[in-house]
Write a protein that holds these residues in place. Structure first.
Motif: not given
Length: 193
Positions: A124-137
């Motif tokens: 959840g902390e990591a998700v909250a830091g997403i601020d632009r289009a991202s690919l997350i592996l």
């Protein structure tokens, strides 16, 4: 506002599939890496984020290099910590103990391992830091935790999603107070190469 496009991709197959791989740092197979690279080809994103474990970070680094995009390692995207069970095959565990964990991973975490709420909190902390289009592996458990955090699903609901190696979930997130508005754009768990 159009929201933030987020692609969650499960890492490629490790050399020993079927084990409980939590924080054990196994490398992916060349075929597993190629599958992730191929699956990313048609996706739109501005950066690549991955777990710091090799089965996620190796394909992520290749994708980022091919696209000339930044790649950052984030241990919050690691798999659930299986503690003493890490690296074991499910048949090596007492079936009753294993069943209690899958039924209630909060109350029956693996010995020395992580509770479901701990996994959801760090993801959840990591998700909250997403601020632009991202690919997350990342890993199957972390992907399920993200879906739980974003949609309010419980562990039984998210474990109903089949997420084989290379599975891809594309989301659009509208950040805000509390639970962000989220839309699943696609969930592709096909096993074909």
């Amino acid at each position: 506002m159009s929201g933030i496009l987020v692609h969650l991709m499960r890492h490629g197959a490790p050399y020993e599939p079927g084990l409980l791989l939590g924080h054990r740092d196994d490398a992916p197979t060349p075929v597993g890496i190629a599958r992730c690279v191929s699956r990313s080809a048609a996706l739109a994103f501005e950066r690549v984020i991955s777990s710091d474990l090799r089965r996620s970070s190796i394909p992520a680094a290749q994708i980022a290099a091919m696209r000339r995009l930044p790649h950052s390692l984030d241990p919050r995207w690691r798999e659930i910590d299986f503690g003493a069970w890490d690296g074991m095959a499910p048949h090596q565990l007492d079936p009753a103990v294993q069943a209690r964990f899958w039924d209630d991973p909060e109350a029956f975490a693996p010995p020395g391992g992580e509770r479901w709420s701990q996994l959801c909190a760090r993801v959840g902390e990591a998700v909250a830091g997403i601020d632009r289009a991202s690919l997350i592996l990342t890993h199957g458990g972390a992907m399920r935790a993200a879906l739980s955090v974003l949609f309010g699903f419980d562990h039984r609901q998210v474990w109903a999603f089949e997420l084989p190696y290379g599975a891809l979930v594309s989301l659009r997130i509208w950040p805000g107070e509390g639970l962000p508005a989220t839309q699943i754009l696609s969930l592709d768990s096909s096993k074909a190469g």
